[in-house]
Design an enzyme around this catalytic site. Structure first.
Site, mmCIF file in Angstrom:
data_model
loop_
_atom_site.group_PDB
_atom_site.id
_atom_site.type_symbol
_atom_site.label_atom_id
_atom_site.label_comp_id
_atom_site.label_asym_id
_atom_site.label_seq_id
_atom_site.Cartn_x
_atom_site.Cartn_y
_atom_site.Cartn_z
ATOM 1 N N ARG A 1 30.168 46.903 37.851
ATOM 2 C CA ARG A 1 30.157 46.001 38.878
ATOM 3 C C ARG A 1 28.865 45.138 38.840
ATOM 4 O O ARG A 1 28.645 45.507 40.452
ATOM 5 C CB ARG A 1 30.604 46.930 40.241
ATOM 6 C CG ARG A 1 32.061 47.196 39.473
ATOM 7 C CD ARG A 1 33.193 46.455 40.159
ATOM 8 N NE ARG A 1 34.459 47.299 39.854
ATOM 9 C CZ ARG A 1 34.887 47.502 37.965
ATOM 10 N NH1 ARG A 1 34.480 46.659 37.052
ATOM 11 N NH2 ARG A 1 35.909 47.773 37.556
ATOM 12 N N SER B 1 38.424 49.563 45.567
ATOM 13 C CA SER B 1 37.581 51.010 45.551
ATOM 14 C C SER B 1 36.209 50.096 46.818
ATOM 15 O O SER B 1 35.564 49.716 45.968
ATOM 16 C CB SER B 1 37.224 50.886 43.962
ATOM 17 O OG SER B 1 37.974 51.479 43.842
ATOM 18 N N GLU C 1 30.731 49.189 46.893
ATOM 19 C CA GLU C 1 30.763 48.805 45.653
ATOM 20 C C GLU C 1 31.714 47.195 46.879
ATOM 21 O O GLU C 1 31.182 45.542 46.395
ATOM 22 C CB GLU C 1 32.266 49.075 45.122
ATOM 23 C CG GLU C 1 32.836 47.778 43.901
ATOM 24 C CD GLU C 1 33.817 47.803 43.279
ATOM 25 O OE1 GLU C 1 33.756 49.256 42.711
ATOM 26 O OE2 GLU C 1 34.754 46.466 43.207
HETATM 27 C C1 LIG Z 1 44.186 45.963 46.477
HETATM 28 C C2 LIG Z 1 42.592 46.041 45.511
HETATM 29 C C3 LIG Z 1 42.483 46.251 44.289
HETATM 30 C C4 LIG Z 1 41.127 46.033 43.613
HETATM 31 N N1 LIG Z 1 40.498 46.127 42.402
HETATM 32 C C5 LIG Z 1 40.296 46.185 42.098
HETATM 33 C C6 LIG Z 1 39.938 46.749 40.199
HETATM 34 O O1 LIG Z 1 40.327 47.642 40.281
HETATM 35 N N2 LIG Z 1 38.548 46.281 39.601
HETATM 36 C C7 LIG Z 1 37.912 45.818 40.481
HETATM 37 O O2 LIG Z 1 37.043 45.323 39.940
HETATM 38 N N3 LIG Z 1 37.688 45.157 41.835
HETATM 39 C C8 LIG Z 1 38.927 45.206 42.201
HETATM 40 N N4 LIG Z 1 38.861 45.177 43.846
HETATM 41 C C9 LIG Z 1 38.153 44.460 44.599
HETATM 42 C C10 LIG Z 1 38.161 42.312 44.656
HETATM 43 O O3 LIG Z 1 39.655 42.416 43.730
HETATM 44 C C11 LIG Z 1 37.421 42.341 43.584
HETATM 45 O O4 LIG Z 1 35.828 42.291 43.298
HETATM 46 C C12 LIG Z 1 37.292 40.607 43.000
HETATM 47 O O5 LIG Z 1 36.705 40.255 41.911
HETATM 48 C C13 LIG Z 1 36.494 40.348 44.172
HETATM 49 O O6 LIG Z 1 36.688 38.796 43.864
HETATM 50 P P1 LIG Z 1 37.100 37.775 45.338
HETATM 51 O O7 LIG Z 1 37.298 35.999 44.383
HETATM 52 O O8 LIG Z 1 38.009 38.408 46.598
HETATM 53 O O9 LIG Z 1 35.501 38.242 46.112
HETATM 54 P P2 LIG Z 1 35.255 38.086 47.554
HETATM 55 O O10 LIG Z 1 34.975 39.543 48.358
HETATM 56 O O11 LIG Z 1 35.676 36.826 48.183
HETATM 57 O O12 LIG Z 1 33.575 38.144 47.353
HETATM 58 C C14 LIG Z 1 33.404 38.845 46.887
HETATM 59 C C15 LIG Z 1 31.213 38.853 46.537
HETATM 60 O O13 LIG Z 1 31.632 37.664 45.642
HETATM 61 C C16 LIG Z 1 30.522 36.507 46.240
HETATM 62 N N5 LIG Z 1 31.672 35.627 45.481
HETATM 63 C C17 LIG Z 1 32.976 35.175 45.911
HETATM 64 N N6 LIG Z 1 32.868 34.046 44.667
HETATM 65 C C18 LIG Z 1 31.473 33.843 44.924
HETATM 66 C C19 LIG Z 1 31.248 31.889 43.629
HETATM 67 N N7 LIG Z 1 31.985 31.610 43.252
HETATM 68 N N8 LIG Z 1 30.147 32.241 43.214
HETATM 69 C C20 LIG Z 1 29.404 33.170 43.611
HETATM 70 N N9 LIG Z 1 28.948 34.340 44.281
HETATM 71 C C21 LIG Z 1 30.546 34.414 45.264
HETATM 72 C C22 LIG Z 1 30.908 36.780 47.422
HETATM 73 O O14 LIG Z 1 29.495 35.956 48.383
HETATM 74 C C23 LIG Z 1 30.724 38.240 47.869
HETATM 75 O O15 LIG Z 1 29.511 38.786 47.455
HETATM 76 C C24 LIG Z 1 40.631 45.338 44.114
HETATM 77 C C25 LIG Z 1 40.667 44.443 45.542
HETATM 78 C C26 LIG Z 1 41.658 45.051 46.148
HETATM 79 C C27 LIG Z 1 41.855 44.165 47.138
#
Ligand SMILES: Cc1cc2nc3c(=O)[nH]c(=O)nc-3n(C[C@H](O)[C@H](O)[C@H](O)COP(=O)(O)OP(=O)(O)OC[C@H]3O[C@@H](n4cnc5c(N)ncnc54)[C@H](O)[C@@H]3O)c2cc1C
Length: 305
Positions: free
Chosen positions: A171, A222, A293
């Site tokens: 992570r 998480s 996280e």
């Molecule tokens: C039901 C559920 C289940 C999940 N299960 C998992 C799992 O199994 N494994 C796991 O790893 N995660 C899991 N997650 C967490 C989440 O899906 C991941 O962390 C995911 O990668 C976040 O991506 P996002 O585009 O939504 O990022 P965001 O939530 O929009 O942003 C998260 C961070 O990333 C940064 N960011 C986003 N895009 C960019 C970019 N293009 N450039 C630079 N920085 C950027 C943002 O500034 C922020 O700090 C889960 C979430 C939910 C709701």
């Protein structure tokens, strides 16, 4: 002289609409970025107004503040996906940072490719996955990413960087500290060798196991990082007797100790109080300090729990 492009920057945009927690007040300014070329005028806009900017993807790993954000939120929303031949018969899938993980998986299946099946049900975008080295079911972003395009806001230079640039750990990636913006990423996949039916069956099984383990409510997955593979945060929270613990409208899921769920109308403060309560209880019982996280965005910028 050609007219300067007018950027459709929204004002007072409610962030709860863009968060899987369904929590968050208004951002003073908000922009959906489809064309990375818009970043330069957006940086100028923020500089002129003397406000910070914040990059988001799918909003599945952010807790926004009830008071919103006193700055500009840029939602990365570029959407191209393409394929090219890779080394040793592999296929390279390049996707813009704004593409959802669900879409790259879907695209790979339609093109008879294999390699992303483990990510069935993983929320978020390609950019978010690179930022946090997202992964599940034994497959992390770091294991299939070959290179990515990143932009540094200090010189607005776009660079293609290889996997090892990111110093990926659990992570964790360099982008978390370098503050670069991920514009696209390339993943190494293989031509499908199993039958389409077997691939479908495999994905159905993975999906069902996720559904069995995870709650449905509004959450960010998480909340805490696992202290180690052998010691999942969810088990520690469960053993501290906290499943079902509720503060306001925020609850520690009765199904999974590491999921904090918005029961409907939870405030960001409800979630923060509950998370701090869980962290304290785990510290008292096991002597371990859980690290979040989830990214916590206060009205003025990222904060720690
Ligand atoms: C039901 C559920 C289940 C999940 N299960 C998992 C799992 O199994 N494994 C796991 O790893 N995660 C899991 N997650 C967490 C989440 O899906 C991941 O962390 C995911 O990668 C976040 O991506 P996002 O585009 O939504 O990022 P965001 O939530 O929009 O942003 C998260 C961070 O990333 C940064 N960011 C986003 N895009 C960019 C970019 N293009 N450039 C630079 N920085 C950027 C943002 O500034 C922020 O700090 C889960 C979430 C939910 C709701």
């Amino acid at each position: 002289m050609p007219n300067k492009k007018e950027l459709a920057i929204a004002t007072n945009e409610k962030l709860s609409k863009y968060s899987t927690f369904q929590i968050g007040g208004p951002a003073d300014f908000f922009y959906k970025l489809e064309d990375p070329a818009d970043l330069i005028p957006l940086f100028k806009f923020a500089k002129k107004k003397k406000i910070p900017y914040f990059i988001m993807g799918g909003g599945s790993n952010i807790l926004f503040d009830d008071n919103g954000f006193r700055g500009l939120v840029i939602k990365i929303d570029n959407k191209n996906i393409s394929l090219s031949p890779g080394p040793k018969g592999s296929i390279l899938l390049t996707a813009d940072a704004g593409v959802s993980i669900a879409s790259i998986l879907d695209f790979s299946i339609k093109n008879d490719l294999s390699g992303l099946e483990s990510w069935v049900g993983l929320p978020g975008t390609v950019g978010g996955a690179v930022y946090g080295n997202a992964g599940c079911n034994g497959l992390e972003t770091s294991e299939i990413l070959t290179e990515a395009s990143v932009l540094d806001d200090k010189n607005c230079r776009i660079r293609k960087v290889p996997n090892n640039y990111f110093n990926f750990k659990y992570r964790q990636s360099k982008v978390k500290t370098s503050k670069e913006i991920v514009l696209s990423a390339t993943f190494k996949l293989e031509k499908r060798t199993m039958s389409a039916e077997d691939q479908k069956k495999m994905m159905t099984e993975i999906r069902q196991s996720r559904i069995a383990k995870q709650p449905f409510g509004a959450s960010t997955g998480s909340f805490f990082k696992n202290p180690s593979k052998a010691v999942p945060a969810g088990r520690l929270i469960e053993q501290a007797g906290l499943k079902g613990k509720t503060i306001g409208q925020a609850q520690i899921s009765t199904k999974h100790g590491n999921f904090l769920v918005n029961l409907g109308g939870a405030t960001s403060q409800d979630i923060l109080k509950l998370a701090r309560f869980a962290r304290q209880a785990v510290k008292l019982k096991f002597g371990l300090t859980l690290q979040e996280e989830v990214q916590i965005l206060s009205a003025n910028g990222l904060q720690k729990l």
